[in-house]
Design a protein around this motif. Structure first.
Motif, mmCIF file in Angstrom:
data_model
loop_
_atom_site.group_PDB
_atom_site.id
_atom_site.type_symbol
_atom_site.label_atom_id
_atom_site.label_comp_id
_atom_site.label_asym_id
_atom_site.label_seq_id
_atom_site.Cartn_x
_atom_site.Cartn_y
_atom_site.Cartn_z
ATOM 1 N N GLY A 757 65.085 3.625 54.040
ATOM 2 C CA GLY A 757 63.740 4.181 53.435
ATOM 3 C C GLY A 757 62.743 3.300 53.250
ATOM 4 O O GLY A 757 61.588 3.382 52.732
ATOM 5 N N ASN A 758 62.959 1.774 53.421
ATOM 6 C CA ASN A 758 61.877 0.747 53.379
ATOM 7 C C ASN A 758 61.220 0.225 54.674
ATOM 8 O O ASN A 758 61.133 -0.823 54.823
ATOM 9 C CB ASN A 758 62.437 -0.504 52.853
ATOM 10 C CG ASN A 758 62.491 0.073 50.961
ATOM 11 O OD1 ASN A 758 61.724 0.713 50.605
ATOM 12 N ND2 ASN A 758 63.640 -0.479 50.245
ATOM 13 N N TYR A 791 59.945 8.395 61.552
ATOM 14 C CA TYR A 791 59.418 9.235 60.459
ATOM 15 C C TYR A 791 58.189 10.005 61.131
ATOM 16 O O TYR A 791 57.286 9.669 60.803
ATOM 17 C CB TYR A 791 58.869 8.342 59.298
ATOM 18 C CG TYR A 791 59.844 7.443 58.745
ATOM 19 C CD1 TYR A 791 61.221 7.979 58.408
ATOM 20 C CD2 TYR A 791 59.457 5.964 58.545
ATOM 21 C CE1 TYR A 791 61.978 6.822 57.628
ATOM 22 C CE2 TYR A 791 60.791 5.042 58.281
ATOM 23 C CZ TYR A 791 61.847 5.814 57.778
ATOM 24 O OH TYR A 791 62.685 4.688 57.173
ATOM 25 N N ARG A 801 53.657 -1.628 53.257
ATOM 26 C CA ARG A 801 54.364 -1.993 51.799
ATOM 27 C C ARG A 801 53.706 -3.152 51.078
ATOM 28 O O ARG A 801 53.893 -4.267 51.586
ATOM 29 C CB ARG A 801 56.016 -2.150 51.970
ATOM 30 C CG ARG A 801 56.716 -2.285 50.581
ATOM 31 C CD ARG A 801 58.215 -2.525 50.611
ATOM 32 N NE ARG A 801 58.756 -2.448 49.494
ATOM 33 C CZ ARG A 801 59.961 -3.022 49.273
ATOM 34 N NH1 ARG A 801 60.470 -3.779 50.048
ATOM 35 N NH2 ARG A 801 60.362 -2.842 48.036
ATOM 36 N N GLY A 833 54.368 8.047 46.910
ATOM 37 C CA GLY A 833 55.428 7.623 46.190
ATOM 38 C C GLY A 833 56.515 7.945 46.997
ATOM 39 O O GLY A 833 57.153 7.021 47.365
ATOM 40 N N ALA A 834 57.015 8.933 47.171
ATOM 41 C CA ALA A 834 58.394 9.159 47.816
ATOM 42 C C ALA A 834 58.067 8.650 49.195
ATOM 43 O O ALA A 834 57.146 9.014 49.841
ATOM 44 C CB ALA A 834 58.852 10.631 47.757
ATOM 45 N N TRP A 835 59.399 8.132 49.878
ATOM 46 C CA TRP A 835 58.822 7.552 51.451
ATOM 47 C C TRP A 835 60.104 8.032 52.232
ATOM 48 O O TRP A 835 61.224 8.103 51.700
ATOM 49 C CB TRP A 835 58.971 6.147 51.407
ATOM 50 C CG TRP A 835 58.655 5.724 52.559
ATOM 51 C CD1 TRP A 835 59.453 5.070 53.562
ATOM 52 C CD2 TRP A 835 57.632 5.547 53.431
ATOM 53 N NE1 TRP A 835 58.899 4.653 54.694
ATOM 54 C CE2 TRP A 835 57.583 4.851 54.639
ATOM 55 C CE3 TRP A 835 56.193 6.053 52.774
ATOM 56 C CZ2 TRP A 835 56.703 4.892 55.604
ATOM 57 C CZ3 TRP A 835 55.123 5.791 53.933
ATOM 58 C CH2 TRP A 835 55.162 5.455 55.219
ATOM 59 N N ALA A 837 56.359 9.924 53.174
ATOM 60 C CA ALA A 837 55.743 11.300 52.625
ATOM 61 C C ALA A 837 55.448 12.382 53.468
ATOM 62 O O ALA A 837 55.765 12.070 54.767
ATOM 63 C CB ALA A 837 54.025 10.672 52.273
ATOM 64 N N SER A 838 55.732 13.441 53.118
ATOM 65 C CA SER A 838 55.886 14.628 53.787
ATOM 66 C C SER A 838 54.621 15.231 54.517
ATOM 67 O O SER A 838 53.665 14.548 53.759
ATOM 68 C CB SER A 838 56.356 15.745 53.111
ATOM 69 O OG SER A 838 55.549 16.428 51.845
ATOM 70 N N THR A 841 52.488 16.861 51.790
ATOM 71 C CA THR A 841 51.919 16.093 50.981
ATOM 72 C C THR A 841 50.564 15.614 51.502
ATOM 73 O O THR A 841 49.434 15.669 50.734
ATOM 74 C CB THR A 841 52.988 15.206 50.256
ATOM 75 O OG1 THR A 841 54.125 15.469 49.820
ATOM 76 C CG2 THR A 841 52.142 14.204 49.487
ATOM 77 N N ARG A 856 52.758 1.813 50.236
ATOM 78 C CA ARG A 856 53.776 2.198 49.336
ATOM 79 C C ARG A 856 53.826 0.966 48.344
ATOM 80 O O ARG A 856 53.865 -0.136 48.893
ATOM 81 C CB ARG A 856 54.980 2.408 49.885
ATOM 82 C CG ARG A 856 56.242 2.870 48.684
ATOM 83 C CD ARG A 856 57.600 3.023 49.468
ATOM 84 N NE ARG A 856 58.635 3.230 48.217
ATOM 85 C CZ ARG A 856 59.835 3.342 48.461
ATOM 86 N NH1 ARG A 856 60.414 3.192 49.664
ATOM 87 N NH2 ARG A 856 60.623 3.643 47.521
ATOM 88 N N THR A 858 56.364 0.255 45.838
ATOM 89 C CA THR A 858 57.748 0.286 45.218
ATOM 90 C C THR A 858 58.689 -0.585 46.293
ATOM 91 O O THR A 858 58.228 -0.424 47.494
ATOM 92 C CB THR A 858 58.324 1.367 44.610
ATOM 93 O OG1 THR A 858 58.301 2.321 45.803
ATOM 94 C CG2 THR A 858 57.245 2.072 43.603
#
Length: 858
Positions: A757-758, A791, A801, A833-835, A837-838, A841, A856, A858
């Protein structure tokens, strides 16, 4: 008796005697003129004389020798005689003498040398005349006019040149010690000719009182081409743009040349200006495809030229900007004439334009400027130019943008303006590198060295039955200086990692290292292969690796590598025209618990570095392919290894290279991933141009500035980065300027370990406790294609990031990140935020890839 014409093939070069067989003469030998200091012809007396008439003869006289011409008084006319004297040596002075001989009285000889008139009475004895104005080197015309007593026809006059000591050997009077009155003939027993240049002269041979006239050529030692060395500066450039003016100089050539010969030997047609002068130039043409232009230079004098040298420029079609409309040639902007004062606009580079104007009588200055809507450096802009100025260049222009440029004479002048429009670059770039579009493809091997510094010494690899290591070492030792070794086509193998230095550590070892080795030159990446053979690791090296601890802080480094190369700013490392590849090494069966905790697994192939440039070494690497020249076990020390590794270099330029992390198909047809592409540490200047970096194992394009207080520049231009893990490119603890222009980056790594996810196109992160978050970094991205097949919801966005606590974020995106799309619009950051992103969104937030990039924190 015939007159023999000699050519360079028939004349000895060492000043020895040349004897000819009789050619119809009753007795004796024919006259011969030979070259060489003090050369002579001897033999029985031949009734002959050389009558020079009024033709020009060049005489080249070296220090310690002399040359002279002689003729009967009866051949002298009112026009006199002219000879050309060339002085080349560094003797302190020369003297010109006139001599009267025989019973006749020669009243006067007049010499005009170098514009100075010298008159001297001659009474039959040697008289010296020393023109003080003669200097070295130089060519001087010498006119001799004699007033003679024609009652005696056997008188002679001659001249010679001596060096400062006046020492004569060989007898000055020898050719004239036996003259026959009333016949005009002379018995010549020894003729000292000094050094003559090729010149035709009239000659009359009198045999049995019958005069026979012919012409023959005096053959003398010409200036050797080795006396001149052509040097072109500057060196060739990569990625030139249509409309640029390229100027070359031969001023550094040696031998004090007087003749310059510039020619084009390859590439699209160009017009060389002043092709017979010390400098030449040409305007880079617009091309539909990438092209190379080669310019050749020879220097010398009117009779001899040096060996040719060449310089090659490459022209980048993708750097050409196109008009959106109209019929102008690609690479030009619209031109317009307004009123009595002409204003024109011409392009200089891909993102600049030059406004040109004619002068206005009485103007004290000119107010010039352009409009623009971008307040971040692309407009508007206005400045005052001096009354003598006739042009102003505006930079950082954007594609697909209309600008108005203007010029107003001051005070009270009429404003003139011109509008230009640039078009968007096409979305399908040829730098979409692949196996069918390789960046290192070449049409001529001359491009391999096109950007190498002048004076680079290239030597061929020694032949013989020894190993490649032994022959390479013998070659650089024999050179006794820094050299690039040229390798023939074929496979050249190392079979061990040889311990370097005096520390004795088993893992400070390389397949090859010697300080004399400046680099390697091959016949092409598809022709010349340098490889590290399988199972080249010693047991001692395996044992040492088992003890190496891992971790971002304090982890030891495995220094064992394919090759180490050293260099300086005056002698950078040079690599071109070859492939580096390595086979799998011995199996490492175990390691420390610390190393295992970071994800290393065993048993596995023993790890090692690829090509390593020693700290501070600059380098030029072009047209080189890397195929898993290293093996990595971790994405952090001690086994974070890549194909190519540098640190603290003042200048690294990597162009037209492929950095592939997969094992060569020669060793394994499945091509497993073995290493990272490229690692750079604390660099001052690091550039990757027209290159393909792909298929990483643990690492990416990785730059780490943690250990030094460097604030350098990293550049990626027209390059493709794909199949990386975890990100395409990352900078750790970095405060550098990062320029990314016209690149393709794809998040498409199928490696399961990338599913964390990163995964991003770019990563800006801190590392360790030593300088973890320096301030001042700037990220500039201009155009490019950024895809995310992994993705789909974020496909088409540039994704970054950047940790929230870092200065990249806290200093404000408007200051630290300047991202421009192909339409020339600056993009806005959108923090997710969430990765990943949809799609919903992003749509609800009103963002899209043409207007935003994703961050991102985080």
């Amino acid at each position: 008796m015939a007159i023999k014409e000699f050519t360079s093939e028939g004349v000895p070069t060492d000043g020895t005697q040349l004897t000819l067989a009789n050619e119809g003469a009753a007795s004796g030998t024919a006259i011969a003129i030979v070259k060489g200091t003090g050369a002579s012809i001897t033999g029985t007396a031949v009734p002959a004389e050389v009558i020079m008439g009024t033709k020009s003869v060049k005489i080249d006289v070296a220090s310690g020798s002399y040359g002279y011409l002689s003729w009967p008084e009866s051949s002298l006319t009112a026009a006199g005689f002219r000879a050309y004297l060339r002085l080349e040596d560094t003797a302190t002075s020369y003297s010109i003498i006139g001599m009267g001989n025989g019973s006749g009285t020669l009243a006067k000889v007049i010499l005009l040398a170098n514009g100075h008139l010298y008159a001297q009475d001659l009474t039959g004895s040697v008289t010296y005349i020393t023109p003080a104005a003669l200097t070295f080197p130089g060519i001087y015309a010498i006119d001799l006019v004699a007033q003679v007593d024609t009652a005696n026809t056997n008188g002679r006059i001659m001249f010679a040149v001596y060096d400062a000591d006046g020492d004569l050997t060989g007898g000055m009077n020898a050719p004239f010690d036996s003259t026959t009155a009333n016949t005009g003939s002379a018995a010549i027993t020894s003729l000292n000719v000094g050094k003559f240049e090729p010149t035709q002269v009239d000659a009359t041979m009198i045999i049995d009182n019958i005069k026979r006239t012919d012409t023959f050529t005096l053959i003398g030692p010409q200036a050797s081409s080795a006396a001149y060395t052509a040097v072109i500066s500057p060196t060739g450039q990569l990625g030139l743009n249509a409309g640029q003016l390229r100027t070359f100089s031969a001023a550094n050539s040696t031998g004090s040349p007087t003749v310059y010969e510039w020619t084009q030997t390859a590439g699209p047609a160009i017009a060389l200006s002043n092709d017979d002068s010390v400098t030449t130039s040409y305007l880079v043409p617009a091309t539909k495809a990438n092209a190379s232009v080669t310019v050749q230079l020879k220097v010398g004098n009117n009779s001899s030229l040096s060996a040719p040298v060449s310089v090659t420029d490459t022209i980048d079609k993708h750097a050409i900007w196109y008009m959106k409309s109209g019929t102008l040639t690609p690479g030009t902007f619209r031109r317009q004439t307004l009123g009595a004062t002409t204003v024109t606009a011409t392009n200089v580079t891909t993102d600049s334009v030059t406004l040109n104007w004619t002068g206005v009588t009485g103007a004290s200055s000119y107010l010039t400027g352009r409009n623009g809507s971008d307040s971040n450096g692309n407009g508007p802009y206005e400045t005052t130019d001096s009354s003598s100025s006739r042009s102003r260049t505006f930079i950082n222009l954007l594609p697909d943008t209309t600008y108005t440029l203007y010029c107003t004479p001051k005070p009270g002048g009429v404003k003139k303006s011109i509008t230009i429009t640039t078009a968007a670059l096409p979305q399908t770039q040829s730098w979409d590198w692949s196996d069918s579009n390789l960046p290192w493809e070449y049409s001529s091997t001359s491009v391999f060295t096109s950007n190498w510094p002048a004076g680079t010494t290239i030597v061929d690899l020694q032949t013989g039955s020894g190993s490649f290591y032994d022959r390479l070492r013998a070659t650089v030792i024999a050179a006794n200086k820094r050299v690039v070794v040229r390798l023939p086509a074929g496979v050249h193998s190392f079979s061990s990692f040889v311990v370097a230095g005096t520390t004795g550590g088993p893992t400070y070892a390389f397949g090859f290292w010697h300080p004399n080795l400046q680099g390697l030159l091959g016949q092409g990446p598809d022709q010349t292969f340098v490889q590290m053979n399988a199972n080249s690791v010693s047991q001692a090296q395996l044992d040492k690796m088992k003890t190496m601890e891992a971790g971002p802080e304090g982890g030891t480094i495995n220094h064992m590598g394919f090759m180490r190369l050293d260099g300086t700013s005056a002698s950078p490392v040079l690599l071109a025209g070859l492939t580096f590849r390595a086979d799998d090494q011995n199996i490492l069966t175990d390691g420390t618990a610390s190393t295992k905790s970071y994800g290393a697994f065993y048993p596995d192939v023993a790890p090692f570095q690829g090509i390593v440039l020693f700290g501070g070494t600059p380098g030029i690497v072009q047209y080189v392919r890397f195929q898993a020249a290293a093996h990595a076990k971790l994405g952090l020390p001690p086994f974070e290894h890549s194909n190519f590794n540098t640190q603290l270099s003042t200048s690294i330029v990597i162009s037209h290279c492929e950095m592939d992390g997969r094992l060569s198909p020669v060793f394994d047809s499945t091509r497993p991933r073995r290493c990272g592409r490229l690692m750079a540490n604390n660099e001052i200047s690091h550039k990757v141009i027209d290159s393909w970096l792909h298929d990483a194992l643990y690492t990416r394009y990785a730059a780490n500035d943690q250990n030094r207080d460097t604030f350098g520049t990293y550049e990626l231009t027209r390059s493709k980065l794909d199949h990386f893990n975890p990100s395409c490119a990352g900078w750790e603890s970095c405060a550098a300027t990062i320029n990314i222009t016209d690149c393709i980056m794809e998040i498409n790594n199928p490696n399961p370990s990338s599913a964390t996810g990163n995964v991003f196109h770019l990563s800006l992160t801190p590392v360790g406790a030593n300088r973890p978050n320096p301030q001042g970094g700037r990220l500039n991205v201009t155009r490019g294609v950024f895809t995310s097949p992994k993705y789909p919801s974020v496909d088409g966005y540039l994704t970054i990031r950047a940790i929230a606590s870092m200065h990249w974020v806290t200093d404000g995106y408007s200051n630290t990140m300047r991202i421009y799309g192909s339409n020339g619009q600056r993009k806005t950051p959108y923090v997710v935020g969430a990765w990943p992103a949809s799609a919903s969104t992003l749509a609800s937030a009103g963002v899209d890839p043409d207007t935003h990039f994703l961050v991102r924190t985080t």
